[in-house]
Design an enzyme around this catalytic site. Structure first.
Site, short mmCIF file in Angstrom:
data_model
loop_
_atom_site.label_atom_id
_atom_site.label_comp_id
_atom_site.label_asym_id
_atom_site.label_seq_id
_atom_site.Cartn_x
_atom_site.Cartn_y
_atom_site.Cartn_z
N CYS A 199 -17.13 25.84 11.11
CA CYS A 199 -16.53 24.48 10.85
C CYS A 199 -16.73 23.67 12.03
O CYS A 199 -17.49 22.29 11.87
CB CYS A 199 -15.09 24.46 10.42
SG CYS A 199 -14.60 25.68 9.25
N1 SAJ Z 1 -11.96 26.22 20.86
C1 SAJ Z 1 -11.92 25.95 22.01
N2 SAJ Z 1 -10.65 25.25 22.75
C2 SAJ Z 1 -9.68 24.93 21.88
C3 SAJ Z 1 -9.65 25.49 20.35
C4 SAJ Z 1 -10.79 26.04 20.05
O1 SAJ Z 1 -12.72 26.23 22.84
O2 SAJ Z 1 -8.77 24.32 22.37
C5 SAJ Z 1 -13.06 26.94 20.26
C6 SAJ Z 1 -12.67 28.25 19.64
O3 SAJ Z 1 -12.93 29.40 20.59
C7 SAJ Z 1 -13.96 28.53 18.63
C8 SAJ Z 1 -14.08 26.87 18.21
O4 SAJ Z 1 -13.40 26.34 19.16
O5 SAJ Z 1 -15.06 28.96 19.14
C9 SAJ Z 1 -13.47 26.70 16.68
O6 SAJ Z 1 -12.09 26.98 16.96
P1 SAJ Z 1 -10.97 26.67 15.78
O7 SAJ Z 1 -9.70 26.99 16.41
O8 SAJ Z 1 -11.08 25.20 15.47
O9 SAJ Z 1 -11.17 27.58 14.42
P2 SAJ Z 1 -12.04 27.54 13.33
O10 SAJ Z 1 -13.35 27.32 13.63
O11 SAJ Z 1 -11.79 28.46 12.72
O12 SAJ Z 1 -11.60 26.14 12.56
C10 SAJ Z 1 -10.97 26.23 11.58
C11 SAJ Z 1 -10.80 24.95 11.03
N3 SAJ Z 1 -10.08 25.22 9.57
C12 SAJ Z 1 -10.82 24.40 8.59
O13 SAJ Z 1 -11.96 23.77 8.68
C13 SAJ Z 1 -10.22 24.67 7.29
C14 SAJ Z 1 -9.87 23.99 11.83
O14 SAJ Z 1 -9.67 22.83 10.92
C15 SAJ Z 1 -8.49 24.41 12.03
O15 SAJ Z 1 -7.95 23.57 12.79
C16 SAJ Z 1 -8.75 25.62 12.84
O16 SAJ Z 1 -9.41 26.60 11.95
C17 SAJ Z 1 -7.31 26.28 13.55
O17 SAJ Z 1 -6.54 25.38 13.68
O18 SAJ Z 1 -7.33 27.36 13.44
#
Ligand code: SAJ
Length: 439
Positions: free
Chosen positions: A279
């Site tokens: 995403c």
């Molecule tokens: N990440 C960082 N630092 C952060 C947060 C995330 O480096 O502070 C990295 C994670 O390790 C990962 C990537 O970013 O590699 C994405 O992480 P994510 O927490 O955004 O997780 P996703 O990709 O599973 O995003 C989903 C998304 N859900 C949908 O699109 C429906 C996002 O909108 C959500 O906010 C997120 O999950 C969530 O909050 O868990």
């Protein structure tokens, strides 16, 4: 409104309200399957359609392959006839509603790959009939529903907003989230016409707790992109903070934790080895692709993309520098990667920065091993590796790199037995040792 139009809308409304509408979901992945189950649990008879025989076979055997959907739930719904799966798209002819939940990847050129949506829409167009509600859920650029889907579905006897109803509703599934699942995540929905929006909202209201109607499909499409672009850019910001603090000799983790004590106007994000998942690294480029067509550069997105894309190289420098402090060249050193999933406590390696870090290390002649409780082997992005025994690899490696901070790692024993550790996630926050090098 002509009588036939009234008939279509009224007839569909009655079926939606009575939950006698035959619902269909195209794409039974981490979005489509939970949605199919929620509509089936709400009382609709649901037909899931997927091109993968294996998915269909699993579901018809009452077996769920999605972490958040219990097999028991699937089995019960299949047995009581509320849920079935098929690869046969002609089933659409007997359906009243269709949700399209297919992948929307980016091409290597960072252009949207709409092939899955187009293929699903071609099948719907073959079997569409008056009184049908079609909702696109796949994340895409603003304008997809009106500019791409509508012309594919519209016919003289199927005018959108009169005989057929077309909406966009962004998927907000967060795999593994213990608190928010499909049923209790507010559902935004926007239609091509107000009647489309009304019927789309009515449909979701039968199965989900909160529905948020908006004025158009473009608004609904852009809502999703703002949500995920917001994350990507803030992660880019905090990654740049990490680069700056590293240069100034300041502990960025301590800075963020202290800033997070501000009770308003701040939301913590954390640096990391790069941006993974299907995403966040991808959705914002759907927006920037579209804005470029409209003649405006999405500069924040491009810059954040550059910074996030640079993080694997920054990690490589940290590893090289750490080994150098131990008079060890990277070439020939054994580097063990702890955690390869794109984020903690899941098994998904899509776009995982661990893959980039492994390739970069191998290019520089390091001998790389990995261990991840959720990933037994890597067969992705040109990385072909079986997982190593964690305890042995950690004690033997010249450098251990924590790339994904899974909760079930035994960090205490890692600190004890490793010679040198590069921690890209502040997983060793509570440990203090000269062998730990933090991002
Ligand atoms: N990440 C960082 N630092 C952060 C947060 C995330 O480096 O502070 C990295 C994670 O390790 C990962 C990537 O970013 O590699 C994405 O992480 P994510 O927490 O955004 O997780 P996703 O990709 O599973 O995003 C989903 C998304 N859900 C949908 O699109 C429906 C996002 O909108 C959500 O906010 C997120 O999950 C969530 O909050 O868990």
């Amino acid at each position: 409104m002509l009588v036939t139009e009234l008939k279509c809308s009224a007839a569909l409304e009655e079926k939606l309200a009575a939950r006698t509408a035959k619902a269909g979901i195209i794409g039974l992945g981490y979005v489509g399957l939970p949605l199919a189950v929620e509509f089936a649990r709400a009382g609709f008879t649901v037909t899931g359609i997927d091109v993968q025989e294996s998915k269909v076979a699993h579901l018809m055997a009452g077996d769920s392959y999605i972490q958040d959907v219990p097999s028991g739930q699937v089995r019960q719904l299949v047995e009581n006839g509320k849920l079935r799966a098929t690869t046969d798209f002609s089933a659409i002819a007997g359906l009243d509603t269709i949700n399209i939940c297919v992948p929307t990847p980016l091409r290597k050129t960072k252009d949207p790959d709409m092939s899955y949506i187009v293929s699903a829409c071609n099948e719907i167009a073959r079997y569409a009939h008056p009184g049908m509600l079609v909702i696109l859920e796949s994340t895409t650029y603003p304008g997809t529903t009106s500019e791409l889907l509508m012309p594919m579905l519209q016919r003289p006897d199927l005018r959108v907003g009169e005989e057929i109803f077309l909406c966009f509703s962004p998927e907000r599934v967060d795999p593994g989230n213990p608190k928010f699942q499909t049923v209790n995540i507010p559902k935004v929905v926007g239609g091509i016409t107000p009647e489309c929006t009304r019927l789309g909202a009515l449909f979701y209201k039968q199965a989900l707790e909160t529905v948020v109607p908006v004025s158009s499909t473009e608004v609904a499409e852009t809502v999703k992109l703002l949500e995920n672009t917001f994350r990507m850019i803030n992660i880019g910001l905090v990654n740049e903070m990490a680069l700056m603090c590293d240069r100034m000799g300041i502990n960025v983790w301590e800075v963020i934790d202290a800033a997070a004590t501000k009770p308003f106007g701040f939301m913590p994000f954390y640096p990391g080895p790069g941006l993974g998942g299907h995403c966040i690294p991808i959705d914002p480029f759907y927006l920037s692709w579209k804005t470029r067509q409209a003649g405006i550069e999405a500069r924040f997105i491009e810059l954040a993309g550059y910074i996030n894309g640079h993080m694997p190289h920054f990690v490589l420098d940290k590893i090289q520098g750490a080994l150098n402090e131990h008079t060890k060249p990277l070439k020939g050193s054994h580097v063990h990667i702890m955690g390869v999933a794109y984020k903690r406590d899941i098994d998904d390696v899509r776009e995982s920065p661990a893959l980039d870090i492994i390739l970069l290390l191998q290019k520089r002649g390091a001998r790389v091993t990995f261990s991840d409780p959720f990933v037994p082997a890597l067969r992705d992005h040109g990385v072909e590796m079986e997982a190593s025994d964690p305890a042995r690899a950690v004690s033997e490696a010249d450098c251990v790199v924590i790339v994904t901070d899974h909760a079930q790692f035994d960090y205490g024993s890692v600190v004890e037995s490793a010679r040198l550790i590069v921690d890209t996630r502040n997983a060793l926050k509570k440990y203090h040792s000269d062998k730990i090098v933090r991002l």
